[in-house]
Design a protein around this motif. Structure first.
Motif, PDB file in Angstrom:
ATOM      1  N   GLN A  24       0.825  -1.199   0.000  1.00 53.77           N
ATOM      2  CA  GLN A  24       0.000   0.000   0.000  1.00 53.77           C
ATOM      3  C   GLN A  24       0.866   1.258   0.000  1.00 53.77           C
ATOM      4  O   GLN A  24       0.597   2.219  -0.725  1.00 53.77           O
ATOM      5  CB  GLN A  24      -0.916   0.003   1.223  1.00 53.77           C
ATOM      6  CG  GLN A  24      -1.822   1.231   1.308  1.00 53.77           C
ATOM      7  CD  GLN A  24      -2.757   1.200   2.510  1.00 53.77           C
ATOM      8  OE1 GLN A  24      -3.082   0.128   3.026  1.00 53.77           O
ATOM      9  NE2 GLN A  24      -3.177   2.368   2.958  1.00 53.77           N
TER      10      GLN A  24
ATOM     11  N   GLU B 145       0.958   4.275  -2.791  1.00 56.08           N
ATOM     12  CA  GLU B 145       0.684   5.656  -2.389  1.00 56.08           C
ATOM     13  C   GLU B 145       1.814   6.589  -2.792  1.00 56.08           C
ATOM     14  O   GLU B 145       1.584   7.668  -3.352  1.00 56.08           O
ATOM     15  CB  GLU B 145       0.467   5.716  -0.878  1.00 56.08           C
ATOM     16  CG  GLU B 145      -0.812   5.053  -0.412  1.00 56.08           C
ATOM     17  CD  GLU B 145      -0.878   4.913   1.109  1.00 56.08           C
ATOM     18  OE1 GLU B 145       0.066   5.407   1.781  1.00 56.08           O
ATOM     19  OE2 GLU B 145      -1.848   4.328   1.617  1.00 56.08           O
TER      20      GLU B 145
ATOM     21  N   GLN C 181      -8.364  -5.880  -3.150  1.00 57.00           N
ATOM     22  CA  GLN C 181      -9.177  -5.421  -2.028  1.00 57.00           C
ATOM     23  C   GLN C 181      -8.341  -4.979  -0.843  1.00 57.00           C
ATOM     24  O   GLN C 181      -8.643  -3.982  -0.186  1.00 57.00           O
ATOM     25  CB  GLN C 181     -10.123  -6.541  -1.572  1.00 57.00           C
ATOM     26  CG  GLN C 181     -11.294  -6.800  -2.499  1.00 57.00           C
ATOM     27  CD  GLN C 181     -12.210  -7.871  -1.914  1.00 57.00           C
ATOM     28  OE1 GLN C 181     -11.727  -8.891  -1.405  1.00 57.00           O
ATOM     29  NE2 GLN C 181     -13.503  -7.640  -1.987  1.00 57.00           N
TER      30      GLN C 181
ATOM     31  N   HIS D 136      -7.007  -1.059  -3.053  1.00 55.60           N
ATOM     32  CA  HIS D 136      -8.163  -0.231  -2.697  1.00 55.60           C
ATOM     33  C   HIS D 136      -7.885   0.683  -1.502  1.00 55.60           C
ATOM     34  O   HIS D 136      -8.207   1.885  -1.548  1.00 55.60           O
ATOM     35  CB  HIS D 136      -9.398  -1.099  -2.428  1.00 55.60           C
ATOM     36  CG  HIS D 136     -10.623  -0.291  -2.127  1.00 55.60           C
ATOM     37  ND1 HIS D 136     -10.995   0.054  -0.850  1.00 55.60           N
ATOM     38  CD2 HIS D 136     -11.556   0.276  -2.950  1.00 55.60           C
ATOM     39  CE1 HIS D 136     -12.086   0.778  -0.878  1.00 55.60           C
ATOM     40  NE2 HIS D 136     -12.451   0.923  -2.148  1.00 55.60           N
ATOM     41  N   PRO D 137      -7.277   0.182  -0.422  1.00 58.46           N
ATOM     42  CA  PRO D 137      -6.970   1.091   0.685  1.00 58.46           C
ATOM     43  C   PRO D 137      -6.032   2.223   0.282  1.00 58.46           C
ATOM     44  O   PRO D 137      -6.158   3.348   0.798  1.00 58.46           O
ATOM     45  CB  PRO D 137      -6.310   0.174   1.721  1.00 58.46           C
ATOM     46  CG  PRO D 137      -6.833  -1.184   1.409  1.00 58.46           C
ATOM     47  CD  PRO D 137      -6.978  -1.222  -0.079  1.00 58.46           C
TER      48      PRO D 137
ATOM     49  N   VAL E  23      -5.872   3.664  -2.707  1.00 59.08           N
ATOM     50  CA  VAL E  23      -6.693   4.610  -3.464  1.00 59.08           C
ATOM     51  C   VAL E  23      -7.560   5.438  -2.519  1.00 59.08           C
ATOM     52  O   VAL E  23      -7.676   6.667  -2.655  1.00 59.08           O
ATOM     53  CB  VAL E  23      -7.565   3.865  -4.497  1.00 59.08           C
ATOM     54  CG1 VAL E  23      -8.593   4.804  -5.127  1.00 59.08           C
ATOM     55  CG2 VAL E  23      -6.688   3.233  -5.573  1.00 59.08           C
ATOM     56  N   PHE E  24      -8.140   4.789  -1.530  1.00 60.23           N
ATOM     57  CA  PHE E  24      -9.010   5.468  -0.561  1.00 60.23           C
ATOM     58  C   PHE E  24      -8.227   6.549   0.192  1.00 60.23           C
ATOM     59  O   PHE E  24      -8.703   7.677   0.366  1.00 60.23           O
ATOM     60  CB  PHE E  24      -9.576   4.439   0.426  1.00 60.23           C
ATOM     61  CG  PHE E  24     -10.562   5.007   1.402  1.00 60.23           C
ATOM     62  CD1 PHE E  24     -11.881   5.244   1.046  1.00 60.23           C
ATOM     63  CD2 PHE E  24     -10.160   5.335   2.696  1.00 60.23           C
ATOM     64  CE1 PHE E  24     -12.787   5.786   1.954  1.00 60.23           C
ATOM     65  CE2 PHE E  24     -11.047   5.880   3.601  1.00 60.23           C
ATOM     66  CZ  PHE E  24     -12.370   6.103   3.230  1.00 60.23           C
ATOM     67  N   LYS E  25      -7.019   6.215   0.613  1.00 60.49           N
ATOM     68  CA  LYS E  25      -6.213   7.181   1.363  1.00 60.49           C
ATOM     69  C   LYS E  25      -5.792   8.347   0.483  1.00 60.49           C
ATOM     70  O   LYS E  25      -5.814   9.512   0.905  1.00 60.49           O
ATOM     71  CB  LYS E  25      -4.983   6.489   1.944  1.00 60.49           C
ATOM     72  CG  LYS E  25      -4.140   7.394   2.831  1.00 60.49           C
ATOM     73  CD  LYS E  25      -3.017   6.628   3.513  1.00 60.49           C
ATOM     74  CE  LYS E  25      -2.202   7.540   4.423  1.00 60.49           C
ATOM     75  NZ  LYS E  25      -1.097   6.809   5.097  1.00 60.49           N
TER      76      LYS E  25
ATOM     77  N   ARG F 261      -7.304   9.522  -2.153  1.00 62.96           N
ATOM     78  CA  ARG F 261      -8.467  10.381  -2.417  1.00 62.96           C
ATOM     79  C   ARG F 261      -8.731  11.307  -1.234  1.00 62.96           C
ATOM     80  O   ARG F 261      -9.106  12.471  -1.414  1.00 62.96           O
ATOM     81  CB  ARG F 261      -9.701   9.529  -2.714  1.00 62.96           C
ATOM     82  CG  ARG F 261      -9.642   8.836  -4.077  1.00 62.96           C
ATOM     83  CD  ARG F 261     -10.877   7.972  -4.313  1.00 62.96           C
ATOM     84  NE  ARG F 261     -12.079   8.782  -4.445  1.00 62.96           N
ATOM     85  CZ  ARG F 261     -12.503   9.321  -5.577  1.00 62.96           C
ATOM     86  NH1 ARG F 261     -11.799   9.144  -6.694  1.00 62.96           N
ATOM     87  NH2 ARG F 261     -13.597  10.036  -5.626  1.00 62.96           N
ATOM     88  N   ALA F 262      -8.514  10.801  -0.020  1.00 64.25           N
ATOM     89  CA  ALA F 262      -8.700  11.629   1.172  1.00 64.25           C
ATOM     90  C   ALA F 262      -7.691  12.771   1.223  1.00 64.25           C
ATOM     91  O   ALA F 262      -7.937  13.808   1.851  1.00 64.25           O
ATOM     92  CB  ALA F 262      -8.583  10.764   2.425  1.00 64.25           C
TER      93      ALA F 262
ATOM     94  N   PHE G 197      -8.584   6.952  -9.020  1.00 65.44           N
ATOM     95  CA  PHE G 197      -9.697   6.002  -8.940  1.00 65.44           C
ATOM     96  C   PHE G 197      -9.223   4.622  -9.359  1.00 65.44           C
ATOM     97  O   PHE G 197      -8.274   4.468 -10.112  1.00 65.44           O
ATOM     98  CB  PHE G 197     -10.890   6.463  -9.784  1.00 65.44           C
ATOM     99  CG  PHE G 197     -10.558   6.795 -11.213  1.00 65.44           C
ATOM    100  CD1 PHE G 197     -10.746   5.863 -12.225  1.00 65.44           C
ATOM    101  CD2 PHE G 197     -10.071   8.055 -11.559  1.00 65.44           C
ATOM    102  CE1 PHE G 197     -10.451   6.174 -13.547  1.00 65.44           C
ATOM    103  CE2 PHE G 197      -9.773   8.368 -12.885  1.00 65.44           C
ATOM    104  CZ  PHE G 197      -9.955   7.419 -13.877  1.00 65.44           C
TER     105      PHE G 197
END
Length: 341
Positions: free
Chosen positions: A189, A193, A234, A238-239, A241-243, A245-246, A252
């Motif tokens: 991850q 990032e 998953q 995905h984590p 991407v989520f971070k 975006r925050a 995406f």
């Protein structure tokens, strides 16, 4: 298209492996300099190799020894060369480990000229890593070596990011020169990032894209099919991407890689973030083999390169196309021009 701002320093163009097509495409690029409005470049390598290759190819190219201060004035009338001995007699298409020291030395000199403010950026001709390994070269490729040189020069850790940039696609592999079996272990991850942050930063600051759109590919077929075909998408991608975006980065995914590269899909993003080498480079080269450029993001200097190899099999035969080198020189010049605007 001419540059917005003419360069006040030359680009440093390394020789690459002297037995490969580096000399061929360098000579051809210089011959076409006016047609393509190329920025001035200084060749770092052995002038004897260029002269013998020009004779072999039947090209009338004047070669003149120069330094960075004289390169721009020389460029219009002759190909300026900062001499770095090849280390052995060079025959087109016949690589030799004895030339490795000169190949490595040209890269080191180009980077040092950038840090000294004497060169505007570095453009690298193709190397043969297998030849360099015979001489003790300890890096997987150009990208990692350049990062090490930057770290030694600045004392700061540098994370290089390889991007293939063409007229139809920009693509970045998160993992690069490693066996495919090692990708799931190396792919973390944090790595995803950091790669995306560097891509976002450099696309903003060097390419002038105000809000870069990053499309992140999945690792597994169908991006894992909700865990049915692997859980990395998953649990790792995905984590990340989520971070991101925050943090405000327009990113995406993970997206199924098999549907990311058609015309309509590519219109939705500025760069594809891929999970491994071939996932990025196969579509990049399929969509623009002669026109794509290898750009290293994350470095404290500008570096571009043709997106092909040494092509020993066609060296000296007059059939090597200089298109990718021309595009690499033009892009480097454009990035320098934007940075100084």
């Amino acid at each position: 298209m001419p540059l917005d701002r003419p360069l006040d320093r030359p680009l440093a163009l390394t020789q690459g492996d002297p037995a490969g097509i580096g000399p061929d495409i360098t000579l051809a690029a210089w011959v076409s300099r006016e047609r393509h409005s190329l920025p001035p470049f200084l060749f770092l390598g052995d002038p004897a190799v260029l002269k013998s290759r020009a004779a072999l190819l039947g090209l009338d190219v004047p070669i003149r020894e120069a330094d960075t201060e004289r390169a721009i004035s020389v460029f219009q009338d002759a190909l300026p060369v900062l001499p770095i001995p090849a280390g052995a007699e060079v025959a087109a298409g016949e690589p030799h480990a004895a030339t490795a020291k000169g190949t490595i030395g040209a890269i080191e000199k180009a980077v040092s000229l950038c840090f000294e403010g004497k060169a505007a950026g570095t453009v690298t001709n193709p190397i043969a890593k297998s030849i360099l390994y015979q001489a003790g070269f300890g890096f997987p490729g150009h990208t990692e070596f350049l990062a090490d040189l930057a770290e030694k020069a600045t004392g700061k850790k540098t994370m290089p990011v390889m991007m293939l940039a063409g007229p139809k696609l920009r693509a970045i592999p998160v993992t690069i020169h490693i066996p495919i079996k090692d990708v799931p272990t190396v792919l973390t991850q944090t790595l995803i990032e950091e790669t995306c942050r560097i891509a976002d930063h450099d696309l903003r600051t060097r390419f002038g894209i105000a809000q870069p759109r990053l499309a992140v590919a999945g690792l597994n077929p169908h991006a894992g099919e909700d865990g049915a075909i692997g859980r990395e998408d998953q649990e790792v991608i995905h984590p990340a991407v989520f971070k991101l975006r925050a943090e405000g980065i327009h990113v995406f995914g993970p997206l199924p890689a098999d549907t990311m590269f058609h015309d309509e899909a590519r219109a939705r993003y500025d760069v594809a973030i891929c999970m491994y080498h071939d996932q990025a480079l196969i579509p990049a080269k399929a969509l623009g083999f002669d026109t794509s450029v290898n750009v290293t993001l994350g470095l404290p200097f500008i570096r571009t390169s043709p997106d092909h190899g040494t092509a020993f099999g066609i060296a000296g035969q007059g059939i090597a196309r200089e298109t990718s080198l021309v595009e690499a020189l033009k892009l480097a010049g454009d990035l320098v021009s934007k940075a100084s605007a």
